[in-house]
Design a protein around this motif. Structure first.
Motif, PDB file in Angstrom:
ATOM      1  N   ARG A  40      -2.231 -18.653  20.863  1.00 29.65           N
ATOM      2  CA  ARG A  40      -2.295 -17.949  19.570  1.00 29.65           C
ATOM      3  C   ARG A  40      -3.650 -17.249  19.421  1.00 29.65           C
ATOM      4  NH1 ARG A  40       1.048 -22.145  17.502  1.00 29.65           N
ATOM      5  NH2 ARG A  40      -0.693 -23.534  17.145  1.00 29.65           N
ATOM      6  N   ARG A  41      -4.712 -17.934  19.791  1.00 30.57           N
ATOM      7  CA  ARG A  41      -6.059 -17.359  19.680  1.00 30.57           C
ATOM      8  C   ARG A  41      -6.255 -16.194  20.658  1.00 30.57           C
ATOM      9  NH1 ARG A  41      -9.979 -22.618  18.544  1.00 30.57           N
ATOM     10  NH2 ARG A  41      -8.824 -23.293  16.690  1.00 30.57           N
ATOM     11  N   LEU A  42      -5.775 -16.350  21.886  1.00 32.86           N
ATOM     12  CA  LEU A  42      -5.863 -15.244  22.838  1.00 32.86           C
ATOM     13  C   LEU A  42      -5.092 -14.033  22.334  1.00 32.86           C
ATOM     14  CD1 LEU A  42      -5.456 -17.124  26.239  1.00 32.86           C
ATOM     15  CD2 LEU A  42      -7.522 -15.990  25.401  1.00 32.86           C
ATOM     16  N   SER A  43      -3.918 -14.280  21.776  1.00 34.89           N
ATOM     17  CA  SER A  43      -3.103 -13.191  21.230  1.00 34.89           C
ATOM     18  C   SER A  43      -3.835 -12.480  20.101  1.00 34.89           C
ATOM     19  CB  SER A  43      -1.764 -13.745  20.730  1.00 34.89           C
ATOM     20  OG  SER A  43      -0.959 -12.706  20.237  1.00 34.89           O
ATOM     21  N   ALA A  44      -4.434 -13.227  19.187  1.00 33.80           N
ATOM     22  CA  ALA A  44      -5.170 -12.625  18.075  1.00 33.80           C
ATOM     23  C   ALA A  44      -6.346 -11.792  18.589  1.00 33.80           C
ATOM     24  CB  ALA A  44      -5.652 -13.712  17.111  1.00 33.80           C
ATOM     25  N   LEU A  45      -7.043 -12.288  19.602  1.00 33.85           N
ATOM     26  CA  LEU A  45      -8.178 -11.549  20.154  1.00 33.85           C
ATOM     27  C   LEU A  45      -7.744 -10.240  20.800  1.00 33.85           C
ATOM     28  CD1 LEU A  45     -10.487 -14.225  21.793  1.00 33.85           C
ATOM     29  CD2 LEU A  45     -11.092 -12.623  19.974  1.00 33.85           C
ATOM     30  N   VAL A  46      -6.728 -10.308  21.645  1.00 34.44           N
ATOM     31  CA  VAL A  46      -6.305  -9.082  22.332  1.00 34.44           C
ATOM     32  C   VAL A  46      -5.706  -8.092  21.333  1.00 34.44           C
ATOM     33  CG1 VAL A  46      -3.976  -9.772  23.092  1.00 34.44           C
ATOM     34  CG2 VAL A  46      -5.320  -8.209  24.489  1.00 34.44           C
ATOM     35  N   GLU A  47      -5.045  -8.572  20.284  1.00 32.24           N
ATOM     36  CA  GLU A  47      -4.531  -7.676  19.244  1.00 32.24           C
ATOM     37  C   GLU A  47      -5.682  -7.014  18.488  1.00 32.24           C
ATOM     38  OE1 GLU A  47      -1.661  -9.811  16.860  1.00 32.24           O
ATOM     39  OE2 GLU A  47      -0.358 -10.127  18.601  1.00 32.24           O
ATOM     40  N   ALA A  48      -6.755  -7.757  18.235  1.00 34.66           N
ATOM     41  CA  ALA A  48      -7.924  -7.176  17.567  1.00 34.66           C
ATOM     42  C   ALA A  48      -8.571  -6.092  18.438  1.00 34.66           C
ATOM     43  CB  ALA A  48      -8.938  -8.270  17.234  1.00 34.66           C
ATOM     44  N   CYS A  49      -8.352  -6.166  19.739  1.00 34.09           N
ATOM     45  CA  CYS A  49      -8.872  -5.161  20.666  1.00 34.09           C
ATOM     46  C   CYS A  49      -7.912  -3.989  20.840  1.00 34.09           C
ATOM     47  CB  CYS A  49      -9.139  -5.803  22.027  1.00 34.09           C
ATOM     48  SG  CYS A  49     -10.466  -7.019  22.006  1.00 34.09           S
ATOM     49  N   GLY A  50      -6.762  -4.039  20.168  1.00 35.70           N
ATOM     50  CA  GLY A  50      -5.807  -2.943  20.242  1.00 35.70           C
ATOM     51  C   GLY A  50      -4.672  -3.146  21.221  1.00 35.70           C
ATOM     52  N   GLY A  51      -4.502  -4.363  21.712  1.00 32.54           N
ATOM     53  CA  GLY A  51      -3.449  -4.625  22.683  1.00 32.54           C
ATOM     54  C   GLY A  51      -2.498  -5.709  22.232  1.00 32.54           C
ATOM     55  N   CYS A  52      -1.813  -6.280  23.191  1.00 33.14           N
ATOM     56  CA  CYS A  52      -0.901  -7.399  22.919  1.00 33.14           C
ATOM     57  C   CYS A  52      -1.050  -8.423  24.038  1.00 33.14           C
ATOM     58  CB  CYS A  52       0.545  -6.909  22.808  1.00 33.14           C
ATOM     59  SG  CYS A  52       1.252  -6.316  24.358  1.00 33.14           S
ATOM     60  N   LEU A  53      -0.528  -9.604  23.818  1.00 30.16           N
ATOM     61  CA  LEU A  53      -0.693 -10.702  24.773  1.00 30.16           C
ATOM     62  C   LEU A  53      -0.181 -10.313  26.160  1.00 30.16           C
ATOM     63  CD1 LEU A  53      -1.802 -13.601  24.720  1.00 30.16           C
ATOM     64  CD2 LEU A  53       0.542 -14.380  24.446  1.00 30.16           C
ATOM     65  N   ASP A  54       0.906  -9.552  26.232  1.00 29.09           N
ATOM     66  CA  ASP A  54       1.457  -9.173  27.526  1.00 29.09           C
ATOM     67  C   ASP A  54       0.607  -8.146  28.271  1.00 29.09           C
ATOM     68  OD1 ASP A  54       3.612 -10.945  27.618  1.00 29.09           O
ATOM     69  OD2 ASP A  54       4.856  -9.622  26.391  1.00 29.09           O
ATOM     70  N   ASP A  55      -0.471  -7.633  27.644  1.00 30.31           N
ATOM     71  CA  ASP A  55      -1.435  -6.789  28.346  1.00 30.31           C
ATOM     72  C   ASP A  55      -2.361  -7.616  29.232  1.00 30.31           C
ATOM     73  OD1 ASP A  55      -0.550  -4.373  27.238  1.00 30.31           O
ATOM     74  OD2 ASP A  55      -1.990  -4.450  25.587  1.00 30.31           O
ATOM     75  N   LEU A  56      -2.386  -8.939  29.034  1.00 25.07           N
ATOM     76  CA  LEU A  56      -3.251  -9.795  29.845  1.00 25.07           C
ATOM     77  C   LEU A  56      -2.651  -9.935  31.237  1.00 25.07           C
ATOM     78  CD1 LEU A  56      -4.241 -12.517  27.248  1.00 25.07           C
ATOM     79  CD2 LEU A  56      -5.450 -10.406  27.874  1.00 25.07           C
ATOM     80  N   LEU A  57      -3.466  -9.694  32.241  1.00 21.63           N
ATOM     81  CA  LEU A  57      -2.986  -9.675  33.627  1.00 21.63           C
ATOM     82  C   LEU A  57      -3.433 -10.875  34.445  1.00 21.63           C
ATOM     83  CD1 LEU A  57      -3.595  -5.892  34.311  1.00 21.63           C
ATOM     84  CD2 LEU A  57      -1.462  -7.015  33.628  1.00 21.63           C
ATOM     85  N   THR A  58      -4.542 -11.494  34.048  1.00 25.84           N
ATOM     86  CA  THR A  58      -5.015 -12.683  34.763  1.00 25.84           C
ATOM     87  C   THR A  58      -5.453 -13.749  33.766  1.00 25.84           C
ATOM     88  OG1 THR A  58      -7.309 -11.929  34.930  1.00 25.84           O
ATOM     89  CG2 THR A  58      -5.841 -11.357  36.754  1.00 25.84           C
ATOM     90  N   LEU A  59      -5.181 -14.993  34.107  1.00 29.31           N
ATOM     91  CA  LEU A  59      -5.608 -16.153  33.320  1.00 29.31           C
ATOM     92  C   LEU A  59      -6.333 -17.118  34.247  1.00 29.31           C
ATOM     93  CD1 LEU A  59      -2.308 -17.094  31.419  1.00 29.31           C
ATOM     94  CD2 LEU A  59      -4.157 -15.620  30.597  1.00 29.31           C
ATOM     95  N   ARG A  60      -7.380 -17.741  33.708  1.00 28.79           N
ATOM     96  CA  ARG A  60      -8.020 -18.873  34.359  1.00 28.79           C
ATOM     97  C   ARG A  60      -7.876 -20.041  33.399  1.00 28.79           C
ATOM     98  NH1 ARG A  60      -9.977 -14.489  35.702  1.00 28.79           N
ATOM     99  NH2 ARG A  60     -11.354 -14.192  33.946  1.00 28.79           N
ATOM    100  N   VAL A  61      -7.125 -21.041  33.839  1.00 28.21           N
ATOM    101  CA  VAL A  61      -6.786 -22.191  32.998  1.00 28.21           C
ATOM    102  C   VAL A  61      -7.580 -23.392  33.489  1.00 28.21           C
ATOM    103  CG1 VAL A  61      -4.914 -23.669  32.178  1.00 28.21           C
ATOM    104  CG2 VAL A  61      -4.459 -21.244  32.685  1.00 28.21           C
ATOM    105  N   TYR A  62      -8.307 -24.004  32.556  1.00 31.38           N
ATOM    106  CA  TYR A  62      -9.108 -25.181  32.864  1.00 31.38           C
ATOM    107  C   TYR A  62      -8.494 -26.378  32.143  1.00 31.38           C
ATOM    108  CZ  TYR A  62     -12.310 -21.427  34.063  1.00 31.38           C
ATOM    109  OH  TYR A  62     -12.863 -20.289  34.593  1.00 31.38           O
ATOM    110  N   LEU A  63      -8.153 -27.413  32.891  1.00 31.70           N
ATOM    111  CA  LEU A  63      -7.571 -28.636  32.326  1.00 31.70           C
ATOM    112  C   LEU A  63      -8.492 -29.811  32.621  1.00 31.70           C
ATOM    113  CD1 LEU A  63      -3.876 -28.298  33.586  1.00 31.70           C
ATOM    114  CD2 LEU A  63      -4.828 -27.572  31.387  1.00 31.70           C
ATOM    115  N   THR A  64      -8.572 -30.729  31.677  1.00 35.96           N
ATOM    116  CA  THR A  64      -9.331 -31.948  31.945  1.00 35.96           C
ATOM    117  C   THR A  64      -8.464 -32.992  32.640  1.00 35.96           C
ATOM    118  OG1 THR A  64      -8.868 -32.821  29.736  1.00 35.96           O
ATOM    119  CG2 THR A  64     -10.944 -31.594  30.039  1.00 35.96           C
ATOM    120  N   ASP A  65      -7.154 -32.755  32.710  1.00 38.66           N
ATOM    121  CA  ASP A  65      -6.237 -33.670  33.390  1.00 38.66           C
ATOM    122  C   ASP A  65      -5.076 -32.843  33.941  1.00 38.66           C
ATOM    123  OD1 ASP A  65      -4.345 -35.571  34.167  1.00 38.66           O
ATOM    124  OD2 ASP A  65      -4.734 -36.867  32.449  1.00 38.66           O
ATOM    125  N   MET A  66      -4.970 -32.768  35.251  1.00 38.89           N
ATOM    126  CA  MET A  66      -3.953 -31.926  35.877  1.00 38.89           C
ATOM    127  C   MET A  66      -2.529 -32.379  35.543  1.00 38.89           C
ATOM    128  SD  MET A  66      -3.678 -29.087  37.465  1.00 38.89           S
ATOM    129  CE  MET A  66      -5.237 -28.695  38.218  1.00 38.89           C
TER     130      MET A  66
END
Length: 116
Positions: A40-66
């Motif tokens: 939700r937060r990523l979506s709000a940020l990219v929308e504030a930049c003039g885009g949408c969530l599906d404009d994101l092409l790469t993600l780096r996901v960090y987990l404390t427990d796989m």
């Protein structure tokens, strides 16, 4: 100081987002609920930049427990409606605040979801 989002031309760069708040961790100890908030937060940020969530092409996901991998994957599948972004997922020993289980950082190209 740091920026949560930067735009350079049509490229967007989003800092790692997590579910922390001054009131505590949104979603409590549930990785799925935390991941939903992160997307939700990523979506709000990219929308504030003039885009949408599906404009994101790469993600780096960090987990404390796989073992949270499938829960975070389920939240990601619900968040994106187009092609899934390329993703890297790694386990880390800790995130910035205690209780956080997931953090996601992203990059994309504004307008790419619509063939821009």
């Amino acid at each position: 100081m740091f920026s949560n989002a930067r735009v350079h031309g049509d490229h967007v760069f989003l800092s790692g987002m997590h579910a922390g708040s001054p009131e505590g961790v949104v979603g409590g100890d549930d990785a799925y609920l935390q991941a939903q908030e992160v997307f939700r937060r990523l979506s709000a940020l990219v929308e504030a930049c003039g885009g949408c969530l599906d404009d994101l092409l790469t993600l780096r996901v960090y987990l404390t427990d796989m073992t949270d991998r499938s829960a975070v994957g389920r939240a990601r599948a619900e968040a994106f409606t187009g092609d899934f972004p390329c993703s890297t997922m790694v386990e880390v020993s800790a995130l910035v605040d205690e209780g956080l289980r997931v953090e996601v950082e992203a990059q994309g190209i504004l307008g790419s979801a619509t063939g821009g």
